[in-house]
Structure formats: C-alpha cells, structure tokens
Motif scaffolding. Sequence first.
Motif, PDB file in Angstrom:
ATOM      1  N   ASP A 278      16.250 -62.112  95.446  1.00  0.00           N
ATOM      2  CA  ASP A 278      15.386 -61.225  96.229  1.00  0.00           C
ATOM      3  C   ASP A 278      15.716 -59.755  95.995  1.00  0.00           C
ATOM      4  N   ALA A 279      17.003 -59.444  95.837  1.00  0.00           N
ATOM      5  CA  ALA A 279      17.385 -58.052  95.605  1.00  0.00           C
ATOM      6  C   ALA A 279      16.877 -57.561  94.252  1.00  0.00           C
ATOM      7  N   VAL A 280      16.946 -58.421  93.239  1.00  0.00           N
ATOM      8  CA  VAL A 280      16.400 -58.060  91.917  1.00  0.00           C
ATOM      9  C   VAL A 280      14.912 -57.753  92.046  1.00  0.00           C
ATOM     10  N   HIS A 281      14.215 -58.615  92.767  1.00  0.00           N
ATOM     11  CA  HIS A 281      12.776 -58.427  92.975  1.00  0.00           C
ATOM     12  C   HIS A 281      12.508 -57.075  93.641  1.00  0.00           C
ATOM     13  N   THR A 282      13.298 -56.732  94.665  1.00  0.00           N
ATOM     14  CA  THR A 282      13.106 -55.477  95.386  1.00  0.00           C
ATOM     15  C   THR A 282      13.297 -54.278  94.471  1.00  0.00           C
ATOM     16  N   VAL A 283      14.380 -54.279  93.712  1.00  0.00           N
ATOM     17  CA  VAL A 283      14.668 -53.145  92.824  1.00  0.00           C
ATOM     18  C   VAL A 283      13.577 -53.010  91.771  1.00  0.00           C
ATOM     19  N   TRP A 284      13.180 -54.118  91.187  1.00  0.00           N
ATOM     20  CA  TRP A 284      12.140 -54.097  90.147  1.00  0.00           C
ATOM     21  C   TRP A 284      10.834 -53.535  90.711  1.00  0.00           C
ATOM     22  N   GLN A 285      10.450 -54.023  91.883  1.00  0.00           N
ATOM     23  CA  GLN A 285       9.193 -53.593  92.500  1.00  0.00           C
ATOM     24  C   GLN A 285       9.225 -52.097  92.806  1.00  0.00           C
ATOM     25  N   ASP A 286      10.350 -51.622  93.343  1.00  0.00           N
ATOM     26  CA  ASP A 286      10.432 -50.222  93.739  1.00  0.00           C
ATOM     27  C   ASP A 286      10.449 -49.279  92.535  1.00  0.00           C
ATOM     28  N   LEU A 287      11.032 -49.706  91.423  1.00  0.00           N
ATOM     29  CA  LEU A 287      11.168 -48.805  90.278  1.00  0.00           C
ATOM     30  C   LEU A 287      10.047 -48.918  89.258  1.00  0.00           C
ATOM     31  N   THR A 288       9.333 -50.044  89.234  1.00  0.00           N
ATOM     32  CA  THR A 288       8.276 -50.223  88.236  1.00  0.00           C
ATOM     33  C   THR A 288       6.897 -50.438  88.837  1.00  0.00           C
ATOM     34  N   GLY A 289       6.828 -50.739  90.128  1.00  0.00           N
ATOM     35  CA  GLY A 289       5.544 -51.021  90.755  1.00  0.00           C
ATOM     36  C   GLY A 289       5.090 -52.453  90.591  1.00  0.00           C
ATOM     37  N   SER A 290       5.915 -53.307  89.977  1.00  0.00           N
ATOM     38  CA  SER A 290       5.564 -54.718  89.830  1.00  0.00           C
ATOM     39  C   SER A 290       6.838 -55.546  89.855  1.00  0.00           C
ATOM     40  N   ALA A 291       6.684 -56.841  90.057  1.00  0.00           N
ATOM     41  CA  ALA A 291       7.829 -57.749  90.115  1.00  0.00           C
ATOM     42  C   ALA A 291       8.252 -58.151  88.704  1.00  0.00           C
ATOM     43  N   PRO A 292       9.437 -58.744  88.550  1.00  0.00           N
ATOM     44  CA  PRO A 292       9.771 -59.347  87.262  1.00  0.00           C
ATOM     45  C   PRO A 292       8.723 -60.394  86.899  1.00  0.00           C
ATOM     46  N   VAL A 293       8.513 -60.606  85.612  1.00  0.00           N
ATOM     47  CA  VAL A 293       7.536 -61.618  85.200  1.00  0.00           C
ATOM     48  C   VAL A 293       8.184 -62.879  84.657  1.00  0.00           C
ATOM     49  N   GLY A 294       9.458 -62.794  84.240  1.00  0.00           N
ATOM     50  CA  GLY A 294      10.066 -63.979  83.656  1.00  0.00           C
ATOM     51  C   GLY A 294      11.565 -63.997  83.807  1.00  0.00           C
ATOM     52  N   TRP A 295      12.128 -65.191  83.689  1.00  0.00           N
ATOM     53  CA  TRP A 295      13.576 -65.352  83.717  1.00  0.00           C
ATOM     54  C   TRP A 295      13.956 -66.538  82.830  1.00  0.00           C
TER      55      TRP A 295
END
Length: 474
Positions: A278-295
Amino acid sequence: MTKDVIALTPTMPDVWAVLAGLYAGGPGLRVDAAHDGAVIQLRAPDGRPLVSVEAPFLVQVPGEAERLLGPGSAVPDGSYWWTEVRTSTALPEAERLAGSVAGRLAALLGGTTWPPAAATTHVVGAPADGVVPHPVPGGAQPAVDVLTESTAVVLADRPVIALTTWLSGILRATVTTGRALQIVTPPQARLTLPLRTALSGAPNRWVVRDPACGYYDGLSGAVLRWQDGTFAPPRSGSDSDETPVATAFADAAPTGERQLAVSFRILHPADDHLVLGDAVHTVWQDLTGSAPVGWGTAEPINLPWSTRQLTDLARHRAPGPTHVLAVGRPGRPALADHRITRVLGGVAEDITLTLGYGDGETPPIDAITPLVESLVTGHRLVTLLVSLRRARRDLTVPPRFESPPVPLSFTLGATDVSAVGLAHARRPPVDVRPVLLGPSARPALHYPLGDGSDARAWTLLQQLASHLEGAGKV
C-alpha cells in the motif's frame, strides 16, 4: 557467447508447438528436459546442449518489451507469451538453430521475434560427430560461458541486459557455490537498474569490452584483466598505485536528464490482516499521478499490480525474505525495488522507487513533504531518503561515469524520534531546520537538505546521522 532469440506470441506455446520448433534441428538431435521441466533442451548426439527453451510466461504489463528490447519492437496486441531461446556461439550452427526454433514458434502462433532478423523456419543440421570430446555434465545448459573455481562468466549481447529469470538463477547458484558472477558485454550495452543493483556488490562485476584497454568495470571504470580465472584490476606490484580508469568510462557527455529516487522503510506489526504494497502504491500515485502497473520477481515484469497477490507471495515465502520489482505505465519511467523481510518487531518493507525525467521535465520535488506526511500518518514510516542525480531518463545504466545522487531530504519516523528524544532530534548541529509531521504528541521529523544541486548535502546528512546515532539511534 550466449545468444538469445525471443518469441513473442499471442497464445501460449503448447507442447506440440515447442516440439515443432525443436524439430528445426532435424531428427538427429535429442530433446531433453532440465531444471524440473522448466527448460527444454535440444542436444547434440554427444549430449552437449545446443539450444535451451525456457518455459513461456505471460506478460500482462504494457511497455515491458519496448523497455527491454527497444522502442518500436514488434509486440502482439494485448497480453502475450514471452519465450526465450538461448544458445552458445561455440558452434556456428547453434545460433542459426535458435533463430529457427523461435521463428517456427512465431510462425505457428502468429507472433513476432526479437531480433527480427534472427528468425527463420529452416532446418539447421548440427555436426553428427559432436562438438566436444568429453562427456557433458547432466543439467548443463548454454547459459554460463566460462566457469572457473572462483567465477561464472556470462557473455551477453542484448542492447539492454535485464535481471531475467535465468540470470537470477545463475546469481543464486554463484552465491551457493561461493563464486562471483561476471557479465561481459559490448560497450554499447546498458543494464537495467535491478541488474545493476544485483551486480554492485562484491565479488560480482559488469565487464565491458573496450578496444583501447581490453576490458573495464562498467560501474567503476576500473581497467580489468583476465587473471587466475577471473576479471580483476591488473596487479601493479605496489599498494600505493591507483587502479587505472578506462578513458571510455570517464568520457561521459553531460546530460539534462535526471533521476529522482525515494528510498524508505515501512514497519508493520505481523498479523493476519497485513496487506503489503500500500505504501508503494501511495508514493507512486502521489509522484506520478497513477498507480504501479506491474510487478514480478524478475524482468520482464509480467504481472498486473496487485497488493493482494504480493502479500500472498510474501506469506508463502515467510519467514524467508521476498524480493520483487514493480514498474509504472509506459511514458513515465518508474521502477521500484521492493524487499520484504521478517524483523524484530514485525514485517519490514524496504523500497527504492526511481523515476526518470528528461531535459525540460521538472521532478516533483514540491510533492515530497506532503507525501512524507501521508506515509507518517498512514503507513508506519521508519525512515525516508530522497535524492536526485543526473542520469538517463529511461532508467538504464550505461558503462559511463554518472554523477552520484545528491540527497534532497531525510525523514525520521515517529518511533525513532521518540527513541532519540524530540528535543535532541530537533536540534542537529547543522544548518537544517526539521519540519514536524504527523500528530503533535508523536511527530516524525523531516529534514530538508537542499535542492539536489550541491553535493555538500552529503556532509549535512552524515553530520545529521551522527547526531541522531549519538543519542542511541541505530
């Protein structure tokens, strides 16, 4: 040298399709399975493996083929199956055989190949009298080109060398046997960030061929020689002499491209309701405007982003550690290295998210402070370090000198602020004014260190760390 040909197909290659591809060698060659069936091999009559076909895997993440194989790579629409065919150039026929195996898979299943010019559907015969006069150990495959007592050497010639499943397997094997992994590439090759991280610790190396000096270390520039079964700096006979640096490494043109890196630790209590990522998702969303797409656990990163699946994998591997990678949407270069470990006090997530920006693009430095506050209040932040460096927007690593990162800010979470003592932590012996974040009764402290343009920020960070450690912070 190991040569790779990749088949990208819209449908999964089944057993019959793979056998049809392997028939590219004619009826005189043997087909065997290795590594618990994960690899199918085409062998010469004497047993030497000529071609290895990895188990195909489904890539459901857009942009991965283009990221690793180059812009403009022909890729089937939607999700596709990625099948790697590898061979050794020790036998000339083997390289053409790999191209025919991959070309037949693509022709049967309506897909494409990389590199396109390698694909054929011809029958390629191998010498009937074999290619080596001695028995080949069971399970051998054309992946390690040179194996000595101290080192496993892989010769690679892709434009971008990634932390693939088979390279990860070789790396694990070298750790088990106490060997170094050394990857030798031509000077135009680049590494992905995950592979650079894997090779940055001794005794592993990235070895770059160079017409001027022979070989040099692609990460440090040190001139290398093959001696005693490994690549190492030449012996000078004097402890005072410095290791020479290759001219090609130092000859780096300035660039306006930059990379923003956010490295942080989250500590969770271990319970049945824990959800990771969830923290990765938050940082990604705040800095890029979108969620991660893959893992995924290797490159290409092939699974759609899912915190539930990530958590399930970590639970399955517990109490052992879990290491995964995450990637962002095409057009906004972003990669995360994500390590999950059981520690005293719970479950730790250690994440480094790196984002690339081109000349004229502005990294979102103003978003850092509100982002940190959201991690403090909602994600049990332990520490966070943000840095900026001049480096490629596409997040690949060239064999050239790149400026080291410069710290922008450091954050100490509420638990450690309490352990250090708020009064002590608020008064570092440097010209830094910390910002209190989170609840006033139990705050975290955010220390701005500069704008990323002055390397003296490292001195501030070292002084700050010494101040905090002097109060008992470990």
